[in-house]
Write a protein that holds these residues in place. Structure first.
Motif, PDB file in Angstrom:
ATOM      1  N   LEU A  64     -26.614  12.663  17.051  1.00  0.00           N
ATOM      2  CA  LEU A  64     -27.348  13.386  18.083  1.00  0.00           C
ATOM      3  C   LEU A  64     -27.502  12.577  19.370  1.00  0.00           C
ATOM      4  O   LEU A  64     -27.437  13.128  20.472  1.00  0.00           O
ATOM      5  CB  LEU A  64     -28.719  13.797  17.560  1.00  0.00           C
TER       6      LEU A  64
ATOM      7  N   ALA B 220     -25.816  19.953  13.416  1.00  0.00           N
ATOM      8  CA  ALA B 220     -26.211  18.590  13.057  1.00  0.00           C
ATOM      9  C   ALA B 220     -26.756  18.504  11.634  1.00  0.00           C
ATOM     10  O   ALA B 220     -26.740  17.436  11.022  1.00  0.00           O
ATOM     11  CB  ALA B 220     -27.246  18.059  14.042  1.00  0.00           C
TER      12      ALA B 220
ATOM     13  N   LYS C 299     -17.704  17.025  13.478  1.00  0.00           N
ATOM     14  CA  LYS C 299     -17.843  17.270  14.915  1.00  0.00           C
ATOM     15  C   LYS C 299     -16.480  17.346  15.597  1.00  0.00           C
ATOM     16  O   LYS C 299     -15.464  16.871  15.073  1.00  0.00           O
ATOM     17  CB  LYS C 299     -18.676  16.168  15.553  1.00  0.00           C
TER      18      LYS C 299
ATOM     19  N   GLU D 182     -24.286  12.841  21.210  1.00  0.00           N
ATOM     20  CA  GLU D 182     -24.092  14.186  21.744  1.00  0.00           C
ATOM     21  C   GLU D 182     -24.981  14.430  22.964  1.00  0.00           C
ATOM     22  O   GLU D 182     -24.573  15.104  23.911  1.00  0.00           O
ATOM     23  CB  GLU D 182     -24.385  15.230  20.666  1.00  0.00           C
TER      24      GLU D 182
ATOM     25  N   ASN E  98     -21.626  21.232  18.222  1.00  0.00           N
ATOM     26  CA  ASN E  98     -21.900  20.040  17.412  1.00  0.00           C
ATOM     27  C   ASN E  98     -23.387  19.896  17.130  1.00  0.00           C
ATOM     28  O   ASN E  98     -23.803  19.661  15.988  1.00  0.00           O
ATOM     29  CB  ASN E  98     -21.379  18.781  18.123  1.00  0.00           C
ATOM     30  N   ILE E  99     -24.192  20.030  18.181  1.00  0.00           N
ATOM     31  CA  ILE E  99     -25.640  19.865  18.020  1.00  0.00           C
ATOM     32  C   ILE E  99     -26.206  20.939  17.090  1.00  0.00           C
ATOM     33  O   ILE E  99     -27.069  20.661  16.245  1.00  0.00           O
ATOM     34  CB  ILE E  99     -26.336  19.909  19.393  1.00  0.00           C
TER      35      ILE E  99
ATOM     36  N   SER F  83     -23.623  16.231   7.919  1.00  0.00           N
ATOM     37  CA  SER F  83     -22.819  16.328   9.131  1.00  0.00           C
ATOM     38  C   SER F  83     -22.611  14.943   9.746  1.00  0.00           C
ATOM     39  O   SER F  83     -23.490  14.083   9.672  1.00  0.00           O
ATOM     40  CB  SER F  83     -23.521  17.243  10.132  1.00  0.00           C
TER      41      SER F  83
ATOM     42  N   VAL G 132     -22.352  14.421  12.889  1.00  0.00           N
ATOM     43  CA  VAL G 132     -22.794  14.509  14.281  1.00  0.00           C
ATOM     44  C   VAL G 132     -23.850  13.440  14.556  1.00  0.00           C
ATOM     45  O   VAL G 132     -24.840  13.335  13.826  1.00  0.00           O
ATOM     46  CB  VAL G 132     -23.368  15.907  14.594  1.00  0.00           C
TER      47      VAL G 132
END
Length: 271
Positions: free
Chosen positions: A235, A27, A34, A238, A23-24, A231, A233
């Motif tokens: 952060l 990003a 994700k 995460e 996922n990271i 994205s 995601v």
């Protein structure tokens, strides 16, 4: 037994760390969705076992489920960059392979032949429309093809895509032709789509077959021209998950170490 229980925990934490790392790493990938790791507990017991005597024997990975929540919309000012504000997937068909895939990445461009595609010869699909802009054959898609000249021989001067998916080609003589409407796909169970990479998916038995429609109608979202979906995601989220997974890994490793020490103590007592 404690060794195997903690070993399962180590493997699960490692899987969780891998998913979070993926996922990271994505990003900044346009149209990326994700994934979250889902776990379930394991117990040891049968139908005749006393319920109070059933023991837990660890956990297992049930699934790595994708989250199709909407990502941030970034303005690009390129007319052929498209973002979906709501539900739906762009449908792409390979120019040579004919394979159909689905994506939320709307970074498209017109190739030398006049097809709207993703840069890898996957052509965007549309529906043919009548004079009022209504699909003439709902559910049937075809490649988006932009004629470089109109019937009068005037050269193409620009392409625009409206919120309802209408693709309009403007020509040097001032005429504007409606080419069609961008086709969007939906699925009964989108989390069952099979990941292919490059922010693309294909239908599977779990997801069900695609149902096609046009933007801004029913459950399908509107299109934004000159924009891309980033994205989804988060952060910060995460990083919290990364710390939690790391602690889980360390705790299971410590449990194995403790079990080893207990076993060693028992061996020393008997020797």
């Amino acid at each position: 037994m404690s060794f195997y229980t903690s070993l399962n925990g180590l493997k699960n934490a490692q899987t969780d760390l891998g998913v979070i790392a993926h996922n990271i790493a994505n990003a900044e990938t346009t149209g990326f969705k994700k994934s979250d790791t889902q776990f379930a507990d394991l117990v040891s017991g049968g139908p005749n076992t006393e319920p109070k005597m059933i023991r837990g024997i660890g956990a297992t990975v049930v699934s790595m489920t994708q989250s199709f929540t909407l990502g941030p919309i970034e303005q690009t000012q390129r007319a052929t960059d498209l973002a979906i504000s709501g539900d739906g997937f762009f449908t792409l068909r390979g120019g040579e392979t004919g394979k159909t895939v689905f994506t939320r990445n709307g970074a498209f461009e017109i190739d030398g032949q006049g097809f709207l595609q993703d840069g890898a010869d996957n052509r965007v699909q549309m529906m043919a429309v009548d004079a009022n802009g209504q699909p003439t054959n709902p559910g049937t898609t075809l490649d988006v093809f932009i004629p470089q000249q109109n019937a009068a021989g005037a050269d193409l001067s620009g392409v625009t895509v409206q919120k309802d998916g209408r693709i309009r080609a403007a020509y040097a003589d001032g005429t504007v032709d409606t080419i069609g409407r961008v086709a969007l796909a939906s699925f009964i169970a989108p989390t069952g789509l099979r990941q292919l990479g490059s922010s693309q998916w294909e239908a599977s038995g779990t997801s069900g077959t695609a149902s096609y429609g046009v933007p801004a109608v029913g459950r399908f979202g509107e299109l934004q021209s000159g924009a891309l979906e980033r994205s989804n995601v988060d952060l910060a989220e995460e990083m919290v998950g990364l710390i939690t997974a790391q602690r889980n890994f360390q705790a299971n490793a410590k449990a194995i170490d403790t079990a080893t020490q207990l076993s060693q103590t028992i061996i020393n007592l008997r020797s």
